[in-house]
Design a protein around this motif. Sequence first.
Motif, PDB file in Angstrom:
ATOM      1  N   ASP A 299      42.942  42.438  34.218  1.00  0.00           N
ATOM      2  CA  ASP A 299      42.370  41.144  33.874  1.00  0.00           C
ATOM      3  C   ASP A 299      43.373  40.099  34.333  1.00  0.00           C
ATOM      4  OD1 ASP A 299      40.609  39.274  32.764  1.00  0.00           O
ATOM      5  OD2 ASP A 299      41.713  39.246  30.871  1.00  0.00           O
ATOM      6  N   PRO A 300      43.090  39.395  35.395  1.00  0.00           N
ATOM      7  CA  PRO A 300      41.786  39.241  36.036  1.00  0.00           C
ATOM      8  C   PRO A 300      41.461  40.368  37.026  1.00  0.00           C
ATOM      9  CG  PRO A 300      43.384  37.798  37.092  1.00  0.00           C
ATOM     10  CD  PRO A 300      44.096  38.491  35.963  1.00  0.00           C
ATOM     11  N   VAL A 301      40.190  40.434  37.384  1.00  0.00           N
ATOM     12  CA  VAL A 301      39.736  41.335  38.438  1.00  0.00           C
ATOM     13  C   VAL A 301      40.300  40.810  39.755  1.00  0.00           C
ATOM     14  CG1 VAL A 301      37.690  42.105  39.703  1.00  0.00           C
ATOM     15  CG2 VAL A 301      37.646  41.990  37.202  1.00  0.00           C
TER      16      VAL A 301
ATOM     17  N   THR B   7      43.085  36.855  48.842  1.00  0.00           N
ATOM     18  CA  THR B   7      42.731  37.517  47.594  1.00  0.00           C
ATOM     19  C   THR B   7      41.974  36.556  46.686  1.00  0.00           C
ATOM     20  OG1 THR B   7      44.751  38.829  47.769  1.00  0.00           O
ATOM     21  CG2 THR B   7      43.666  38.809  45.633  1.00  0.00           C
ATOM     22  N   CYS B   8      41.005  37.106  45.969  1.00  0.00           N
ATOM     23  CA  CYS B   8      40.233  36.352  44.988  1.00  0.00           C
ATOM     24  C   CYS B   8      40.435  37.014  43.627  1.00  0.00           C
ATOM     25  CB  CYS B   8      38.755  36.340  45.366  1.00  0.00           C
ATOM     26  SG  CYS B   8      37.707  35.480  44.180  1.00  0.00           S
ATOM     27  N   TYR B   9      40.720  36.207  42.617  1.00  0.00           N
ATOM     28  CA  TYR B   9      40.878  36.694  41.244  1.00  0.00           C
ATOM     29  C   TYR B   9      39.739  36.140  40.399  1.00  0.00           C
ATOM     30  CZ  TYR B   9      45.588  37.770  42.816  1.00  0.00           C
ATOM     31  OH  TYR B   9      46.654  38.268  43.506  1.00  0.00           O
ATOM     32  N   LEU B  10      39.122  36.984  39.591  1.00  0.00           N
ATOM     33  CA  LEU B  10      37.997  36.606  38.736  1.00  0.00           C
ATOM     34  C   LEU B  10      38.336  36.943  37.296  1.00  0.00           C
ATOM     35  CD1 LEU B  10      35.294  38.357  40.926  1.00  0.00           C
ATOM     36  CD2 LEU B  10      35.817  35.907  40.935  1.00  0.00           C
ATOM     37  N   GLN B  11      38.111  35.976  36.411  1.00  0.00           N
ATOM     38  CA  GLN B  11      38.390  36.225  35.000  1.00  0.00           C
ATOM     39  C   GLN B  11      37.277  35.628  34.152  1.00  0.00           C
ATOM     40  OE1 GLN B  11      42.037  34.497  33.456  1.00  0.00           O
ATOM     41  NE2 GLN B  11      42.292  36.250  32.113  1.00  0.00           N
ATOM     42  N   ALA B  12      36.740  36.467  33.252  1.00  0.00           N
ATOM     43  CA  ALA B  12      35.674  36.037  32.346  1.00  0.00           C
ATOM     44  C   ALA B  12      36.287  35.436  31.088  1.00  0.00           C
ATOM     45  CB  ALA B  12      34.779  37.218  31.983  1.00  0.00           C
TER      46      ALA B  12
ATOM     47  N   LYS C 262      33.046  30.477  30.441  1.00  0.00           N
ATOM     48  CA  LYS C 262      33.238  30.124  31.850  1.00  0.00           C
ATOM     49  C   LYS C 262      33.779  31.289  32.659  1.00  0.00           C
ATOM     50  CE  LYS C 262      37.516  27.936  30.533  1.00  0.00           C
ATOM     51  NZ  LYS C 262      38.107  26.651  30.288  1.00  0.00           N
ATOM     52  N   LEU C 263      33.601  31.160  33.966  1.00  0.00           N
ATOM     53  CA  LEU C 263      34.159  32.093  34.931  1.00  0.00           C
ATOM     54  C   LEU C 263      35.299  31.378  35.634  1.00  0.00           C
ATOM     55  CD1 LEU C 263      34.113  34.671  36.701  1.00  0.00           C
ATOM     56  CD2 LEU C 263      32.421  33.510  38.139  1.00  0.00           C
ATOM     57  N   MET C 264      36.471  31.990  35.598  1.00  0.00           N
ATOM     58  CA  MET C 264      37.635  31.449  36.285  1.00  0.00           C
ATOM     59  C   MET C 264      37.762  32.159  37.632  1.00  0.00           C
ATOM     60  SD  MET C 264      38.866  29.427  33.916  1.00  0.00           S
ATOM     61  CE  MET C 264      40.472  29.066  34.548  1.00  0.00           C
TER      62      MET C 264
END
Length: 92
Positions: A35-37, A45-50, A54-56
């Motif tokens: 976390d984050p993905v 690189t892309c980082y995704l965090q729920a 909201k979505l970061m």
Amino acid sequence: MPISRAELPADDAAALIDQLCQRWSGAKELDRAGDPVRVEFDNGTCYLQAKPDKLMVVVEALDDESHDALERDVDHALDALKGVELDIIWEA
């Protein structure tokens, strides 16, 4: 190393991450364990965090040209999410 961030209002950010990970299943590397993905592409690189509401999203690359291209690719993927209408504003 250019980095940009976006916070997108979302009722179910985890479901959006699931959709993005399915879309990006052919990425160079996809790490959903943390976390984050983390989604690694050839150009950055892309980082995704729920978060609860909201979505970061964070995008980073080695140079400006790669960063701009990856940001456009992420924009396109976010725009294509099913049943979601997002207003994406990137902050450096």
